[in-house]
Design an enzyme around this catalytic site. Structure first.
Site, PDB file in Angstrom:
ATOM      1  N   GLY A   1       0.781  -1.239   0.000  1.00 37.26           N
ATOM      2  CA  GLY A   1       0.000   0.000   0.000  1.00 37.26           C
ATOM      3  C   GLY A   1       0.812   1.289   0.000  1.00 37.26           C
ATOM      4  O   GLY A   1       0.363   2.300  -0.528  1.00 37.26           O
TER       5      GLY A   1
ATOM      6  N   ASP B   1       0.872   3.240   4.524  1.00 37.58           N
ATOM      7  CA  ASP B   1      -0.160   3.986   3.808  1.00 37.58           C
ATOM      8  C   ASP B   1      -1.189   4.599   4.748  1.00 37.58           C
ATOM      9  O   ASP B   1      -1.537   5.763   4.621  1.00 37.58           O
ATOM     10  CB  ASP B   1      -0.831   3.106   2.732  1.00 37.58           C
TER      11      ASP B   1
ATOM     12  N   ASP C   1      -5.369   2.578  10.570  1.00 35.46           N
ATOM     13  CA  ASP C   1      -6.808   2.361  10.709  1.00 35.46           C
ATOM     14  C   ASP C   1      -7.075   1.948  12.167  1.00 35.46           C
ATOM     15  O   ASP C   1      -7.138   2.806  13.035  1.00 35.46           O
ATOM     16  CB  ASP C   1      -7.187   1.292   9.677  1.00 35.46           C
TER      17      ASP C   1
ATOM     18  N   LYS D   1      -7.008   7.341  10.198  1.00 34.71           N
ATOM     19  CA  LYS D   1      -8.429   7.268  10.574  1.00 34.71           C
ATOM     20  C   LYS D   1      -8.492   7.120  12.086  1.00 34.71           C
ATOM     21  O   LYS D   1      -8.605   6.010  12.607  1.00 34.71           O
ATOM     22  CB  LYS D   1      -9.069   6.011   9.967  1.00 34.71           C
TER      23      LYS D   1
ATOM     24  N   PHE E   1     -13.864   3.944   3.696  1.00 36.49           N
ATOM     25  CA  PHE E   1     -12.883   3.097   3.030  1.00 36.49           C
ATOM     26  C   PHE E   1     -12.362   3.820   1.797  1.00 36.49           C
ATOM     27  O   PHE E   1     -13.137   4.266   0.956  1.00 36.49           O
ATOM     28  CB  PHE E   1     -13.475   1.741   2.648  1.00 36.49           C
TER      29      PHE E   1
ATOM     30  N   ASP F   1      -5.573  -0.197  -1.976  1.00 34.48           N
ATOM     31  CA  ASP F   1      -6.386  -1.081  -2.810  1.00 34.48           C
ATOM     32  C   ASP F   1      -7.679  -1.510  -2.137  1.00 34.48           C
ATOM     33  O   ASP F   1      -7.843  -1.406  -0.917  1.00 34.48           O
ATOM     34  CB  ASP F   1      -5.596  -2.345  -3.145  1.00 34.48           C
TER      35      ASP F   1
ATOM     36  N   ARG G   1      -5.099   0.556  -7.125  1.00 37.32           N
ATOM     37  CA  ARG G   1      -3.849   1.075  -6.554  1.00 37.32           C
ATOM     38  C   ARG G   1      -3.211   2.179  -7.392  1.00 37.32           C
ATOM     39  O   ARG G   1      -2.605   3.090  -6.859  1.00 37.32           O
ATOM     40  CB  ARG G   1      -2.817  -0.056  -6.425  1.00 37.32           C
TER      41      ARG G   1
HETATM   42  P1  IMP Z   1      -4.743  -1.387  10.742  1.00 38.23           P
HETATM   43  O1  IMP Z   1      -3.796  -2.469  11.175  1.00 38.23           O
HETATM   44  O2  IMP Z   1      -6.174  -1.712  11.125  1.00 38.23           O
HETATM   45  O3  IMP Z   1      -4.360  -0.013  11.159  1.00 38.23           O
HETATM   46  O4  IMP Z   1      -4.817  -1.453   9.183  1.00 38.23           O
HETATM   47  C1  IMP Z   1      -3.825  -1.068   8.411  1.00 38.23           C
HETATM   48  C2  IMP Z   1      -3.896  -1.704   7.036  1.00 38.23           C
HETATM   49  O5  IMP Z   1      -5.245  -1.977   6.606  1.00 38.23           O
HETATM   50  C3  IMP Z   1      -3.360  -0.703   6.061  1.00 38.23           C
HETATM   51  O6  IMP Z   1      -1.958  -0.849   5.916  1.00 38.23           O
HETATM   52  C4  IMP Z   1      -4.140  -1.009   4.814  1.00 38.23           C
HETATM   53  O7  IMP Z   1      -3.473  -2.013   4.082  1.00 38.23           O
HETATM   54  C5  IMP Z   1      -5.457  -1.558   5.290  1.00 38.23           C
HETATM   55  N1  IMP Z   1      -6.520  -0.504   5.268  1.00 38.23           N
HETATM   56  C6  IMP Z   1      -7.109   0.077   6.327  1.00 38.23           C
HETATM   57  N2  IMP Z   1      -8.032   0.989   5.945  1.00 38.23           N
HETATM   58  C7  IMP Z   1      -8.002   0.998   4.595  1.00 38.23           C
HETATM   59  C8  IMP Z   1      -8.717   1.755   3.598  1.00 38.23           C
HETATM   60  O8  IMP Z   1      -9.582   2.613   3.856  1.00 38.23           O
HETATM   61  N3  IMP Z   1      -8.402   1.472   2.301  1.00 38.23           N
HETATM   62  C9  IMP Z   1      -7.466   0.544   1.952  1.00 38.23           C
HETATM   63  N4  IMP Z   1      -6.774  -0.168   2.845  1.00 38.23           N
HETATM   64  C10 IMP Z   1      -7.036   0.052   4.159  1.00 38.23           C
HETATM   65 MG    MG Z   2      -1.185  -2.095   3.861  1.00 39.92          MG
END
Ligand code: IMP
Ligand code: MG
Length: 181
Positions: free
Chosen positions: A41, A104, A107, A135, A156, A163, A169
């Site tokens: 990403g 990237d 979340d 976020k 999202f 992606d 992407r």
């Molecule tokens: P986390 O571990 O929940 O913070 O998620 C991180 C990973 O989830 C990121 O590196 C992205 O690959 C994916 N991700 C989270 N939110 C999105 C989004 O809105 N669009 C695309 N990928 C996302």
């Molecule tokens: Mg990622």
């Protein structure tokens, strides 16, 4: 089914301008040794950020390393404990190094927190984190990224490296995906 928003959430020129500013913000305060980027990403963001940081650093950029790891998180939608799998880190020597970890998006924060812990276990002297998008509303674990490109709402997003099932992407802008019936 999903469809793309009618207009980009963040236009390419807005991304370009923010990335250039962010690059200066980073190099002004952090003389890192190695930029570590999480595939897939972060690939587009990393290339643009790295180029802007090099412009801002001048000769200081010459001895800064860059390396890539592959991070995948097997999140379970019903619990907050996503399991992080990291590949490629074993080939990179982080002992005593100051690391700039680039991803990237933050979340739930599981990926970023897991990475920071892993890098410290690997002997990094210092780890600071940079994400293009944050976020905050979705956070489930306690981690604040040190450098953030844009704060976004709980939506999202795709494009500029991000992606949905490996699609979108290559788009130069960031778009919101909306659920349709
Ligand atoms: P986390 O571990 O929940 O913070 O998620 C991180 C990973 O989830 C990121 O590196 C992205 O690959 C994916 N991700 C989270 N939110 C999105 C989004 O809105 N669009 C695309 N990928 C996302
Ligand atoms: Mg990622």
């Amino acid at each position: 089914m999903y469809k793309m928003s009618e207009k980009p959430l963040i236009r390419a020129d807005e991304i370009r301008e923010r990335v250039a500013t962010l690059a200066r913000e980073i190099v002004d305060v952090y003389d890192y040794d190695i930029l570590l980027s999480a595939l897939t990403g972060a690939y587009m963001f990393t290339a643009d950020l790295n180029r802007e940081m090099a412009k801002a650093q001048g000769a200081k950029a010459y001895n800064k390393a860059i390396a890539f790891i592959k991070a995948s998180s097997y999140g379970n939608s019903t619990t907050s404990s996503g399991k992080l799998q990291v590949r490629g880190l074993e080939k990179i020597d982080l002992k005593g190094k100051k690391v700039l970890m680039v991803d990237d998006i933050a979340d739930t924060g599981t990926t970023l927190l897991g990475l920071v812990n892993l890098l410290k276990e690997s002997g990094a002297q210092e780890v600071r984190t940079c994400v293009l998008l944050n976020k905050q509303e979705r956070r489930e674990v306690e981690i604040l990224a040190d450098f953030v490109g844009f704060e976004i709402a709980n939506e999202f997003v795709v494009g500029y490296g991000l992606d949905y099932a490996e699609n979108y992407r290559s788009l130069p802008e960031i778009w919101t995906l909306q659920e349709t019936d």
